[in-house]
Design a protein around this motif. Structure first.
Motif, PDB file in Angstrom:
ATOM      1  N   VAL A  46       0.855  -1.192   0.000  1.00  0.00           N
ATOM      2  CA  VAL A  46       0.000   0.000   0.000  1.00  0.00           C
ATOM      3  C   VAL A  46       0.887   1.237   0.000  1.00  0.00           C
ATOM      4  O   VAL A  46       1.820   1.347   0.812  1.00  0.00           O
ATOM      5  CB  VAL A  46      -0.932   0.033   1.226  1.00  0.00           C
ATOM      6  CG1 VAL A  46      -1.738   1.322   1.249  1.00  0.00           C
ATOM      7  CG2 VAL A  46      -1.867  -1.170   1.219  1.00  0.00           C
ATOM      8  N   LEU A  55       2.337   7.678  -6.664  1.00  0.00           N
ATOM      9  CA  LEU A  55       0.921   7.797  -7.008  1.00  0.00           C
ATOM     10  C   LEU A  55       0.730   8.702  -8.223  1.00  0.00           C
ATOM     11  O   LEU A  55      -0.065   8.389  -9.123  1.00  0.00           O
ATOM     12  CB  LEU A  55       0.130   8.340  -5.817  1.00  0.00           C
ATOM     13  CG  LEU A  55      -0.515   7.299  -4.911  1.00  0.00           C
ATOM     14  CD1 LEU A  55       0.526   6.431  -4.226  1.00  0.00           C
ATOM     15  CD2 LEU A  55      -1.428   7.955  -3.875  1.00  0.00           C
ATOM     16  N   THR A  62       0.581   5.536  -0.006  1.00  0.00           N
ATOM     17  CA  THR A  62      -0.326   6.649   0.226  1.00  0.00           C
ATOM     18  C   THR A  62       0.339   7.958  -0.190  1.00  0.00           C
ATOM     19  O   THR A  62       1.535   7.992  -0.515  1.00  0.00           O
ATOM     20  CB  THR A  62      -0.720   6.733   1.710  1.00  0.00           C
ATOM     21  OG1 THR A  62       0.458   7.057   2.475  1.00  0.00           O
ATOM     22  CG2 THR A  62      -1.300   5.407   2.200  1.00  0.00           C
ATOM     23  N   ARG A  63      -0.426   9.031  -0.150  1.00  0.00           N
ATOM     24  CA  ARG A  63       0.131  10.353  -0.444  1.00  0.00           C
ATOM     25  C   ARG A  63       1.277  10.671   0.514  1.00  0.00           C
ATOM     26  O   ARG A  63       2.297  11.229   0.117  1.00  0.00           O
ATOM     27  CB  ARG A  63      -0.952  11.410  -0.289  1.00  0.00           C
ATOM     28  CG  ARG A  63      -1.870  11.544  -1.466  1.00  0.00           C
ATOM     29  CD  ARG A  63      -1.301  12.458  -2.517  1.00  0.00           C
ATOM     30  NE  ARG A  63      -1.769  12.053  -3.837  1.00  0.00           N
ATOM     31  CZ  ARG A  63      -1.100  12.230  -4.943  1.00  0.00           C
ATOM     32  NH1 ARG A  63       0.096  12.772  -4.905  1.00  0.00           N
ATOM     33  NH2 ARG A  63      -1.578  11.855  -6.106  1.00  0.00           N
ATOM     34  N   SER A  78      -5.522   8.922  -3.936  1.00  0.00           N
ATOM     35  CA  SER A  78      -5.010   9.065  -2.578  1.00  0.00           C
ATOM     36  C   SER A  78      -4.286   7.821  -2.105  1.00  0.00           C
ATOM     37  O   SER A  78      -3.616   7.850  -1.066  1.00  0.00           O
ATOM     38  CB  SER A  78      -6.168   9.364  -1.611  1.00  0.00           C
ATOM     39  OG  SER A  78      -7.156   8.342  -1.683  1.00  0.00           O
ATOM     40  N   LEU A  79      -4.391   6.729  -2.886  1.00  0.00           N
ATOM     41  CA  LEU A  79      -3.816   5.467  -2.423  1.00  0.00           C
ATOM     42  C   LEU A  79      -3.585   4.532  -3.608  1.00  0.00           C
ATOM     43  O   LEU A  79      -4.339   4.541  -4.580  1.00  0.00           O
ATOM     44  CB  LEU A  79      -4.755   4.817  -1.408  1.00  0.00           C
ATOM     45  CG  LEU A  79      -4.307   3.566  -0.659  1.00  0.00           C
ATOM     46  CD1 LEU A  79      -4.877   3.572   0.765  1.00  0.00           C
ATOM     47  CD2 LEU A  79      -4.801   2.313  -1.373  1.00  0.00           C
ATOM     48  N   THR A 123       3.280   8.549   2.093  1.00  0.00           N
ATOM     49  CA  THR A 123       4.460   7.683   1.995  1.00  0.00           C
ATOM     50  C   THR A 123       5.082   7.656   0.611  1.00  0.00           C
ATOM     51  O   THR A 123       6.274   7.386   0.478  1.00  0.00           O
ATOM     52  CB  THR A 123       4.091   6.246   2.392  1.00  0.00           C
ATOM     53  OG1 THR A 123       3.097   5.731   1.465  1.00  0.00           O
ATOM     54  CG2 THR A 123       3.543   6.189   3.801  1.00  0.00           C
TER      55      THR A 123
END
Length: 346
Positions: free
Chosen positions: A169, A179, A171-172, A208-209, A174
């Protein structure tokens, strides 16, 4: 357990055991070889992905584990606004390209193959009714599947924890740059669809993910099973014109499909109430295969339940059960000389 400083142990002896266990997890377990016995161990160790000759099978080799690809991977982008469901875009069914298993190679180095309906979407109450007025997609958040294929790609793999764990996963917080890169690749791949609808790519929200699953294929560096863990499905798909009989293909003299299915269903023998059901334990001539689906695990589970005396569940179609569960199991047991009495009625 500890009670008053004293250690107590309790031995539990289950009456029936059902294991949902793939090949990669079963075979390396300590003691499995001696428990199974040589013939069963050899049968269950067999992995075949024969590719029959002919134009109709020219793409099959791309999807089996002996063709140099490193993983079976799946990737989803998560959006706070499910823009593909908007009236302007309105892409909720089908794939892009036409067969998304053969993804588009983008200039970003990220392959893209979209399945518009293969991702969960959550909408606010009443969003569907308000959708006719437009803008309801802003009330829906969801995931869009942007890749599902076998390949040697590295970006999705870098997000995962493969080969130890297929899940990954980003995210924004990390991996915002990752992304953005994947989102740009998606927009590039579907640009003909957006242009045809008069939709500007810049108007679409950013994700966002990013969620990925990367099931690595065993090789010399990362072999089947622990310590490196998960692998893509391993099957027995054989072609007589390539490998001869199933026994020849697996190196087990006289092995039949029925014997293999029974060995996988009850690996300790018909007298032991230990059953297995998993997608990995499929045996078939390649020409009859139709994919790596959870249906196979459920069929094996229903056959095990039938052996254990459980009847067909009311929700399962009677004709389907008879053809895929009762008839297959009955034929296999008859061929093995096993009693059919005691099996649950269909």
């Amino acid at each position: 357990s500890a009670a008053g400083g004293a250690t107590q142990t309790e031995r539990i002896e289950p009456a029936v055991v059902m294991l949902n266990v793939p090949r990669a997890r079963l075979l390396p377990l300590p003691g499995v070889a001696s428990l199974l016995g040589g013939r069963v161990k050899s049968a269950l160790s067999c992995i075949r992905f024969d590719s029959p000759k002919g134009a109709g099978w020219k793409n099959f080799s791309r999807f089996h584990s002996g063709n140099g690809t490193t993983a079976l991977s799946k990737a989803y982008l998560g959006y706070e606004s499910a823009w593909w469901r908007s009236p302007a875009v309105n892409l909720t069914e089908g794939e892009y390209p036409q067969n998304a298993f053969f993804p588009i190679a983008t200039s970003k180095g990220v392959p893209i193959g979209v399945r518009w309906s293969d991702g969960p979407v959550r909408c606010a109450a009443g969003a569907a009714e308000r959708g006719a007025a437009g803008g309801a997609e802003r009330e829906c958040a969801g995931f869009l599947e942007i890749f599902y294929s076998v390949s040697n790609e590295t970006l999705f793999r870098s997000v995962s924890r493969a080969p130890v764990d297929p899940l990954g996963v980003a995210t924004r917080a990390t991996a915002g740059a990752t992304l953005d890169l994947v989102h740009e690749a998606l927009l590039e791949a579907i640009s003909p669809l957006l242009t045809a609808r008069g939709v500007k790519a810049a108007s679409l929200p950013k994700p966002s993910l990013l969620a990925v699953g990367v099931w690595t294929r065993p090789d010399a560096k990362e072999p089947l099973g622990p310590p490196v863990g998960y692998t893509a499905p391993t099957k027995v798909y054989y072609a007589p014109e390539v490998s001869g009989s199933l026994g020849a293909a697996c190196g087990v003299s006289g092995l039949s499909e029925g014997e293999y299915r029974l060995a996988a269903l009850q690996p300790l023998g018909p007298g032991a109430p230990l059953y297995m059901a998993n997608n990995d334990w499929v045996v078939s001539e390649t020409r009859y295969m139709y994919g790596d689906w959870a249906e196979e695990s459920l069929l094996q589970a229903e056959r095990a339940l039938r052996v254990a005396g459980q009847p067909r569940p009311a929700w399962l179609d009677a004709d389907y059960y008879e053809q895929r569960v009762a008839s297959v199991l009955g034929a296999d047991r008859r061929a093995a000389g096993l009693e059919l009495t005691g099996l649950a009625a269909a």
